[in-house]
Design an enzyme around this catalytic site. Structure first.
Site, PDB file in Angstrom:
ATOM      1  N   GLU A  10     -51.343 -20.354 -34.526  1.00 14.49           N
ATOM      2  CA  GLU A  10     -52.662 -20.855 -34.118  1.00 14.49           C
ATOM      3  C   GLU A  10     -53.747 -20.447 -35.124  1.00 14.49           C
ATOM      4  O   GLU A  10     -54.657 -21.215 -35.416  1.00 14.49           O
ATOM      5  CB  GLU A  10     -52.989 -20.355 -32.699  1.00 14.49           C
ATOM      6  CG  GLU A  10     -52.083 -21.020 -31.649  1.00 14.49           C
ATOM      7  CD  GLU A  10     -52.171 -20.368 -30.275  1.00 14.49           C
ATOM      8  OE1 GLU A  10     -51.902 -19.145 -30.201  1.00 14.49           O
ATOM      9  OE2 GLU A  10     -52.501 -21.050 -29.304  1.00 14.49           O
TER      10      GLU A  10
ATOM     11  N   GLY B 156     -49.867 -16.864 -31.720  1.00 14.42           N
ATOM     12  CA  GLY B 156     -51.231 -16.713 -32.235  1.00 14.42           C
ATOM     13  C   GLY B 156     -51.291 -16.761 -33.760  1.00 14.42           C
ATOM     14  O   GLY B 156     -52.332 -17.119 -34.325  1.00 14.42           O
TER      15      GLY B 156
ATOM     16  N   ALA C 164     -49.260 -13.048 -30.848  1.00 15.28           N
ATOM     17  CA  ALA C 164     -50.041 -12.036 -30.147  1.00 15.28           C
ATOM     18  C   ALA C 164     -49.098 -10.891 -29.792  1.00 15.28           C
ATOM     19  O   ALA C 164     -47.883 -11.083 -29.692  1.00 15.28           O
ATOM     20  CB  ALA C 164     -50.661 -12.646 -28.896  1.00 15.28           C
TER      21      ALA C 164
ATOM     22  N   GLU D 254     -44.312 -19.224 -26.831  1.00 11.97           N
ATOM     23  CA  GLU D 254     -44.889 -18.605 -25.625  1.00 11.97           C
ATOM     24  C   GLU D 254     -44.074 -18.873 -24.364  1.00 11.97           C
ATOM     25  O   GLU D 254     -43.928 -17.998 -23.514  1.00 11.97           O
ATOM     26  CB  GLU D 254     -46.335 -19.087 -25.427  1.00 11.97           C
ATOM     27  CG  GLU D 254     -47.351 -18.440 -26.362  1.00 11.97           C
ATOM     28  CD  GLU D 254     -47.461 -19.129 -27.716  1.00 11.97           C
ATOM     29  OE1 GLU D 254     -46.624 -20.009 -28.019  1.00 11.97           O
ATOM     30  OE2 GLU D 254     -48.383 -18.772 -28.473  1.00 11.97           O
TER      31      GLU D 254
HETATM   32  N1  COA Z   1     -45.621  -8.515 -30.466  1.00 13.18           N
HETATM   33  C1  COA Z   1     -45.315  -7.212 -30.541  1.00 13.18           C
HETATM   34  N2  COA Z   1     -44.376  -6.721 -31.377  1.00 13.18           N
HETATM   35  C2  COA Z   1     -43.727  -7.593 -32.163  1.00 13.18           C
HETATM   36  C3  COA Z   1     -43.980  -8.965 -32.136  1.00 13.18           C
HETATM   37  C4  COA Z   1     -44.989  -9.420 -31.232  1.00 13.18           C
HETATM   38  N3  COA Z   1     -45.344 -10.722 -31.165  1.00 13.18           N
HETATM   39  N4  COA Z   1     -43.163  -9.588 -33.014  1.00 13.18           N
HETATM   40  C5  COA Z   1     -42.431  -8.625 -33.574  1.00 13.18           C
HETATM   41  N5  COA Z   1     -42.762  -7.413 -33.072  1.00 13.18           N
HETATM   42  C6  COA Z   1     -42.198  -6.102 -33.403  1.00 13.18           C
HETATM   43  C7  COA Z   1     -40.838  -5.912 -32.783  1.00 13.18           C
HETATM   44  O1  COA Z   1     -40.956  -5.510 -31.446  1.00 13.18           O
HETATM   45  C8  COA Z   1     -40.248  -4.871 -33.683  1.00 13.18           C
HETATM   46  O2  COA Z   1     -40.783  -3.611 -33.339  1.00 13.18           O
HETATM   47  P1  COA Z   1     -39.826  -2.302 -33.250  1.00 13.18           P
HETATM   48  O3  COA Z   1     -39.314  -2.148 -34.663  1.00 13.18           O
HETATM   49  O4  COA Z   1     -40.753  -1.237 -32.822  1.00 13.18           O
HETATM   50  O5  COA Z   1     -38.749  -2.660 -32.278  1.00 13.18           O
HETATM   51  C9  COA Z   1     -40.820  -5.227 -35.058  1.00 13.18           C
HETATM   52  O6  COA Z   1     -41.952  -6.035 -34.805  1.00 13.18           O
HETATM   53  C10 COA Z   1     -39.849  -6.035 -35.902  1.00 13.18           C
HETATM   54  O7  COA Z   1     -39.430  -7.163 -35.153  1.00 13.18           O
HETATM   55  P2  COA Z   1     -37.904  -7.517 -34.869  1.00 13.18           P
HETATM   56  O8  COA Z   1     -37.850  -8.334 -33.627  1.00 13.18           O
HETATM   57  O9  COA Z   1     -37.054  -6.295 -34.920  1.00 13.18           O
HETATM   58  O10 COA Z   1     -37.593  -8.419 -36.172  1.00 13.18           O
HETATM   59  P3  COA Z   1     -36.489  -9.569 -36.275  1.00 13.18           P
HETATM   60  O11 COA Z   1     -36.423  -9.905 -37.713  1.00 13.18           O
HETATM   61  O12 COA Z   1     -35.232  -9.202 -35.583  1.00 13.18           O
HETATM   62  O13 COA Z   1     -37.112 -10.818 -35.480  1.00 13.18           O
HETATM   63  C11 COA Z   1     -38.892 -12.317 -34.832  1.00 13.18           C
HETATM   64  C12 COA Z   1     -38.308 -11.412 -35.937  1.00 13.18           C
HETATM   65  C13 COA Z   1     -40.242 -12.810 -35.316  1.00 13.18           C
HETATM   66  C14 COA Z   1     -37.947 -13.523 -34.611  1.00 13.18           C
HETATM   67  C15 COA Z   1     -39.033 -11.529 -33.521  1.00 13.18           C
HETATM   68  O14 COA Z   1     -39.702 -10.315 -33.805  1.00 13.18           O
HETATM   69  C16 COA Z   1     -39.795 -12.237 -32.438  1.00 13.18           C
HETATM   70  O15 COA Z   1     -39.248 -13.135 -31.800  1.00 13.18           O
HETATM   71  N6  COA Z   1     -41.050 -11.817 -32.211  1.00 13.18           N
HETATM   72  C17 COA Z   1     -41.842 -12.348 -31.122  1.00 13.18           C
HETATM   73  C18 COA Z   1     -42.368 -13.732 -31.453  1.00 13.18           C
HETATM   74  C19 COA Z   1     -43.192 -14.281 -30.320  1.00 13.18           C
HETATM   75  O16 COA Z   1     -42.705 -14.553 -29.239  1.00 13.18           O
HETATM   76  N7  COA Z   1     -44.478 -14.488 -30.606  1.00 13.18           N
HETATM   77  C20 COA Z   1     -45.379 -15.136 -29.673  1.00 13.18           C
HETATM   78  C21 COA Z   1     -46.061 -14.164 -28.817  1.00 13.18           C
HETATM   79  S1  COA Z   1     -47.099 -15.028 -27.685  1.00 13.18           S
END
Ligand code: COA
Length: 260
Positions: free
Chosen positions: A114, A111, A66, A134
């Site tokens: 999910e 999500g 999400a 989460e």
């Molecule tokens: N919500 C909003 N934005 C998200 C996102 C999320 N769940 N997951 C990734 N993004 C965005 C990042 O903020 C980033 O945006 P920016 O370029 O404007 O800064 C872009 O997507 C790329 O992500 P980034 O974190 O730079 O890539 P990465 O390869 O370094 O890491 C992940 C990848 C998936 C490990 C990392 O993005 C992450 O941990 N995301 C969140 C996962 C999460 O907690 N999901 C559950 C939410 S309840």
């Protein structure tokens, strides 16, 4: 012109739904959930579509969860509505008499995991990562993850994943029974299409009833579930497809199902 955030493409009864917000790793914000809900409703009412493949755009993410930037500003009521919006969408997928296959092409987190769990099964590319992170954000899964994952892999492994927030690689997810098949990076949609094409040759009405019988049976006591199975089994004998499928076998020819 801006690209749509959800793209659909239907060919020969198989609809590919692509979640298309690659700049945010296809994170699910409210607008995306609304667009997905609209696509899923269109699919529900389109009798030509029998099988749906869900994937993410780009080669990095299926859906990275999400949208955290949207959730960061939510109050309790907004978060409750957001959770219900996600749950309603996923429930529609779980209960629809069409087959849904998740073609997971990268991160399937929160999500996104999910959403994949709401599908009938998951194919994953070798770079896929699954997790429910989460608790690392101070919340817990809210789109059915605390219920669907334990029903699939049991409570203990689910608790390890949900409490640690750690990610599982594709082969570990396959070993735990989350993923049906792991394939080479870049081929997951083709592999999902292959199995969908095999299914398309079968009696799709029967498949729809089998899906419903499996889903509802898992939530019933065994005795009631077994009775439910017999009654659906019996009902299928009033279909054209049963007559055609069995006649074709006896006449040593391929069945031509009409899904009636
Ligand atoms: N919500 C909003 N934005 C998200 C996102 C999320 N769940 N997951 C990734 N993004 C965005 C990042 O903020 C980033 O945006 P920016 O370029 O404007 O800064 C872009 O997507 C790329 O992500 P980034 O974190 O730079 O890539 P990465 O390869 O370094 O890491 C992940 C990848 C998936 C490990 C990392 O993005 C992450 O941990 N995301 C969140 C996962 C999460 O907690 N999901 C559950 C939410 S309840």
């Amino acid at each position: 012109m801006n690209e749509p955030i959800v793209k659909t493409n239907t060919e020969n009864g198989i609809c590919i739904v692509t979640i298309n917000r690659p700049q945010s790793l296809n994170a699910l914000n409210s607008a995306l959930l609304d667009a997905l809900a609209e696509s899923i409703e269109n699919i529900r009412t389109d009798n030509e579509i029998k099988i749906v493949l869900i994937t993410g755009s780009g080669d990095k993410a299926f859906v990275a969860g999400a949208d955290i930037s949207e959730m960061a500003e939510m109050n309790t009521v907004q978060a409750l509505h957001f959770s219900r919006k996600g749950q309603d969408l996923l429930r529609k997928i779980e209960t629809m008499d069409k087959v849904f296959i998740a073609a997971v092409n990268g991160y399937a987190l929160g999500g996104g995991f999910e959403l994949a769990l709401a599908c009938d099964f998951i194919y994953a590319s070798s770079n896929a990562q699954f997790g429910l992170p989460e608790v690392t954000l101070g919340i817990m899964p809210g789109f059915g993850g605390t219920q669907n994952l334990p029903r699939l892999i049991g409570p203990n492994r689910s608790k390890e994943l949900i409490f640690s927030g750690k990610m599982l690689g594709a082969s570990q997810a396959e070993a735990w029974g989350i993923v049906n098949k792991v394939v080479e990076q870049g081929t997951v949609l083709d592999e999902a299409k292959n199995i969908a094409e095999t299914m398309m040759k079968n009696g799709l009405t029967a498949i729809g009833f089998a899906k419903e019988t499996i889903r509802s049976g898992l939530n019933m006591p065994k005795n009631a579930a077994i009775l439910h199975e017999s009654s659906i089994f019996g009902n299928l004998f009033s279909t054209f497809d049963q007559k055609e499928g069995m006649s074709a076998f006896l006449e040593k020819r391929k069945a031509l199902f009409s899904n009636m």
